[in-house]
Design an enzyme around this catalytic site. Structure first.
Site, PDB file in Angstrom:
ATOM      1  N   ASP A 104       0.913  -1.175   0.075  1.00 38.55           N
ATOM      2  CA  ASP A 104      -0.016   0.162   0.046  1.00 38.55           C
ATOM      3  C   ASP A 104       0.696   1.237   0.028  1.00 38.55           C
ATOM      4  O   ASP A 104       0.594   2.370  -0.591  1.00 38.55           O
ATOM      5  CB  ASP A 104      -0.934   0.065   1.365  1.00 38.55           C
ATOM      6  CG  ASP A 104      -2.022  -1.015   1.081  1.00 38.55           C
ATOM      7  OD1 ASP A 104      -2.095  -1.483   0.089  1.00 38.55           O
ATOM      8  OD2 ASP A 104      -2.461  -1.510   2.179  1.00 38.55           O
TER       9      ASP A 104
HETATM   10  P1  NAP Z   1       0.887  -4.026   2.907  1.00 42.07           P
HETATM   11  O1  NAP Z   1       0.287  -3.242   2.279  1.00 42.07           O
HETATM   12  O2  NAP Z   1       0.123  -4.674   4.008  1.00 42.07           O
HETATM   13  O3  NAP Z   1       1.404  -4.963   2.053  1.00 42.07           O
HETATM   14  C1  NAP Z   1       2.272  -6.181   2.681  1.00 42.07           C
HETATM   15  C2  NAP Z   1       2.788  -7.048   1.514  1.00 42.07           C
HETATM   16  O4  NAP Z   1       3.646  -8.038   2.033  1.00 42.07           O
HETATM   17  C3  NAP Z   1       1.674  -7.888   0.902  1.00 42.07           C
HETATM   18  O5  NAP Z   1       1.329  -7.465  -0.749  1.00 42.07           O
HETATM   19  C4  NAP Z   1       2.176  -9.386   0.732  1.00 42.07           C
HETATM   20  O6  NAP Z   1       1.945  -9.826  -0.720  1.00 42.07           O
HETATM   21  C5  NAP Z   1       3.696  -9.079   1.044  1.00 42.07           C
HETATM   22  N1  NAP Z   1       4.043 -10.227   2.204  1.00 42.07           N
HETATM   23  C6  NAP Z   1       3.458 -10.791   3.378  1.00 42.07           C
HETATM   24  N2  NAP Z   1       4.195 -11.947   3.741  1.00 42.07           N
HETATM   25  C7  NAP Z   1       5.339 -11.851   2.919  1.00 42.07           C
HETATM   26  C8  NAP Z   1       6.607 -12.581   3.123  1.00 42.07           C
HETATM   27  N3  NAP Z   1       6.756 -13.492   4.131  1.00 42.07           N
HETATM   28  N4  NAP Z   1       7.553 -12.202   2.265  1.00 42.07           N
HETATM   29  C9  NAP Z   1       7.487 -11.423   1.318  1.00 42.07           C
HETATM   30  N5  NAP Z   1       6.408 -10.563   1.317  1.00 42.07           N
HETATM   31  C10 NAP Z   1       5.277 -10.900   1.951  1.00 42.07           C
HETATM   32  O7  NAP Z   1       2.153  -3.260   3.809  1.00 42.07           O
HETATM   33  P2  NAP Z   1       2.679  -2.109   3.822  1.00 42.07           P
HETATM   34  O8  NAP Z   1       2.961  -1.723   2.608  1.00 42.07           O
HETATM   35  O9  NAP Z   1       3.699  -2.082   4.937  1.00 42.07           O
HETATM   36  O10 NAP Z   1       1.386  -0.976   4.361  1.00 42.07           O
HETATM   37  C11 NAP Z   1       0.854  -0.973   5.617  1.00 42.07           C
HETATM   38  C12 NAP Z   1      -0.556  -0.937   5.605  1.00 42.07           C
HETATM   39  O11 NAP Z   1      -1.068  -1.042   7.138  1.00 42.07           O
HETATM   40  C13 NAP Z   1      -1.167   0.303   5.119  1.00 42.07           C
HETATM   41  O12 NAP Z   1      -2.347  -0.009   4.452  1.00 42.07           O
HETATM   42  C14 NAP Z   1      -1.355   1.164   6.328  1.00 42.07           C
HETATM   43  O13 NAP Z   1      -2.320   2.159   6.211  1.00 42.07           O
HETATM   44  C15 NAP Z   1      -1.986   0.016   7.351  1.00 42.07           C
HETATM   45  N6  NAP Z   1      -1.935   0.428   8.735  1.00 42.07           N
HETATM   46  C16 NAP Z   1      -0.591   0.542   9.227  1.00 42.07           C
HETATM   47  C17 NAP Z   1      -0.453   0.988  10.643  1.00 42.07           C
HETATM   48  C18 NAP Z   1       0.663   1.380  11.014  1.00 42.07           C
HETATM   49  O14 NAP Z   1       0.610   1.919  12.210  1.00 42.07           O
HETATM   50  N7  NAP Z   1       1.912   0.811  10.638  1.00 42.07           N
HETATM   51  C19 NAP Z   1      -1.602   1.540  11.055  1.00 42.07           C
HETATM   52  C20 NAP Z   1      -2.855   1.369  10.287  1.00 42.07           C
HETATM   53  C21 NAP Z   1      -3.154   0.688   9.235  1.00 42.07           C
HETATM   54  P3  NAP Z   1       2.186 -11.353  -0.624  1.00 42.07           P
HETATM   55  O15 NAP Z   1       0.946 -11.985  -0.016  1.00 42.07           O
HETATM   56  O16 NAP Z   1       2.149 -11.423  -2.237  1.00 42.07           O
HETATM   57  O17 NAP Z   1       3.249 -11.842  -0.177  1.00 42.07           O
END
Ligand code: NAP
Length: 474
Positions: free
Chosen positions: A397
């Site tokens: 994301d």
């Molecule tokens: P993300 O958008 O959740 O994407 C994570 C990606 O990691 C997935 O597409 C997945 O694809 C891949 N993945 C999962 N396990 C894996 C593994 N073992 N090896 C390699 N790839 C792997 O993560 P992000 O980009 O860090 O974004 C964070 C999200 O969380 C945002 O939408 C954010 O708004 C939300 N959020 C975060 C917080 C905070 O405080 N950090 C708070 C509220 C909301 P595959 O399944 O194809 O591997």
């Protein structure tokens, strides 16, 4: 000075020391290099607060206190040691629920005891206000935190559960709860009003968290943290404990500020998080776009050759890196590229992973120099624009171009990294999984994006092996 005055001096001294240490702890936590010290200061503050409270309270027997201490340590220690970093948000929600159970029980017991007493020991209007407030926020936090735990642990669906008129129902129930609080303050002896507040708050905790999607749970948890703090501060007023008032106020304000910071980093209004049912349906438009073009992939051997000769590399870690626990392997890759003359930086998004500071913590745990982290999105984008290679490791994301290009995307408006401005982009992920928002990502089909499919730790391990093989001339 008589014995009683000395005891009072020690108690107030402990409370003062505890309060100062709590404030210092919070201050240290604002700087990653001093975060560990911050935790130690806060823990020391807690020790002083406990000493002061044990001296202050009229304790008839220590038996139950010792039993509680032993049971808490036996359950808590292995739990904290075993829980992986990626499960920290639900673990925090779980522990909030227990803090709130304690505050609510104190509120109910205090109300019963004071209702039966007379004179100074009886229920005043002020005391009724403190107890009503404590039970309202405490009970809401109990069920709200258990719901948040259930959603994050996938015991119940992470998708928002909505029905027509839900916000109106919740707002009406909340108005009735606050109305009952007003009745209780006007007539402290009105036990019906007191227990109505308790019941409504328990129900509100469930009904308010139901429509919020799993992706927004960290914001909700931090808001519930704030409520738990308010309940603790009210407990402090009710039982005349200064340190509880100070610690509760710090927690209340801290949780609230953190919720706002997180909402801002996702470019969402606070009201949108609480009432918006984010994550309800994956964007079909995004899905179509993903289906139209297939991502290109690259072998670890070819990627390693490019990395070995890259002058500047920016790594963008996300949730997947945390799940795969790939931070140590990533440091090894970083060292290898640096040894070959390349400069490695890390672009850390404020909402990468599943809780604030998630990636900062795991990278520093792996010994990566804090100076190599780019924590400002705009700064990182400037560095990306001149980089040879951007490596997206388990992030989705936070690198989705639709956040800038597609007004219909739920991510639209969220500040994101632009890895596609680097000469080449490598994306490491296991397959076609979406990010937490559930939408497709057109980055993967951009012309200069090459996919390296597999678990992050395994893929980085292969890259290391291939770079070493290049050196050995295989
Ligand atoms: P993300 O958008 O959740 O994407 C994570 C990606 O990691 C997935 O597409 C997945 O694809 C891949 N993945 C999962 N396990 C894996 C593994 N073992 N090896 C390699 N790839 C792997 O993560 P992000 O980009 O860090 O974004 C964070 C999200 O969380 C945002 O939408 C954010 O708004 C939300 N959020 C975060 C917080 C905070 O405080 N950090 C708070 C509220 C909301 P595959 O399944 O194809 O591997």
């Amino acid at each position: 000075m008589n014995g009683l005055a000395t005891r009072d001096l020690i108690i107030q001294g402990s409370y003062l020391a505890a309060s100062v240490l709590f404030v210092l702890g919070l201050r240290s936590l604002t700087r990653p290099t001093q975060a560990r010290l911050g935790m130690q200061q806060a823990a020391m503050g807690m020790l002083f607060a406990i000493i002061g409270t044990l001296l202050n309270a009229n304790i008839l027997t220590f038996q139950w206190i010792i039993i509680g201490l032993v049971v808490g340590a036996i359950v808590g220690y292995p739990m904290a040691m075993k829980v992986p970093m990626t499960a920290m948000p639900q673990f925090i929600a779980f522990s909030h629920a227990f803090g709130a159970v304690a505050a609510t029980l104190v509120g109910v017991v205090e109300y019963r005891v004071r209702s039966a007493a007379t004179g100074d020991e009886g229920l005043s209007h002020g005391l009724a206000a403190a107890l009503g407030f404590e039970v309202l926020f405490g009970a809401l936090t109990i069920t709200g935190s258990f719901m948040a735990f259930g959603k994050l642990q996938e015991l119940i669906t992470g998708r928002p559960i909505t029905f027509k008129g839900q916000n109106a129902v919740n707002l009406t129930l909340m108005a009735v709860a606050f109305g009952s609080l007003a009745v209780l303050i006007a007539n402290p002896a009105n036990a019906t009003a007191f227990y109505l507040i308790l019941g409504l708050a328990l129900f509100l905790g469930i009904s308010m968290v139901l429509p919020i999607g799993g992706g927004d749970m960290p914001v909700v948890i931090s808001l519930l943290n704030s409520y738990a703090g308010l309940a603790a501060a009210a407990t402090g007023f009710a039982i005349g404990n200064n340190v509880l008032i100070i610690a509760g106020a710090l927690e209340g304000a801290g949780g609230f500020i953190l919720s706002i910071i997180m909402s801002k980093a996702m470019n969402r209004s606070f009201a949108n998080v609480i009432f918006g049912a984010f994550g309800a349906a994956p964007s079909s438009k995004g899905g179509d776009k993903g289906a139209a073009k297939e991502p290109k992939s690259i072998s670890a051997e070819d990627a390693a050759t490019q990395l070995a000769y890259a002058g500047s590399v920016v790594i963008i870690p996300g949730y997947g890196m945390a799940v795969a626990q790939a931070q140590h392997t990533c440091r090894e890759l970083d060292e290898l590229i640096s040894k070959k003359g390349g400069e490695v930086k890390y672009a850390i998004h404020p909402v990468a992973g599943r809780m604030p500071g998630h990636l900062n913590v795991i990278l520093s745990e792996a010994g990566i120099d804090y100076g190599a982290l780019l924590t400002d999105v705009e700064d990182a984008n400037r560095v990306l624009a001149t980089a040879d290679v951007a490596i997206v490791i388990g992030a989705n994301d936070i690198v989705n171009p639709d956040a800038e290009d597609d007004k219909s995307s739920p991510l639209y408006g969220m500040p994101i990294f632009r890895p596609w401005t680097a000469r080449t982009v490598f994306v490491i992920k296991r397959g076609k999984g979406t990010g937490f928002s559930g939408v497709e990502n057109p980055l993967f089909t951009r012309d200069n994006t090459l996919m390296l499919y597999g678990d992050a730790k395994g893929v980085i391990g292969s890259l290391i092996k291939e770079i070493k093989a290049l050196d050995e001339g295989h």
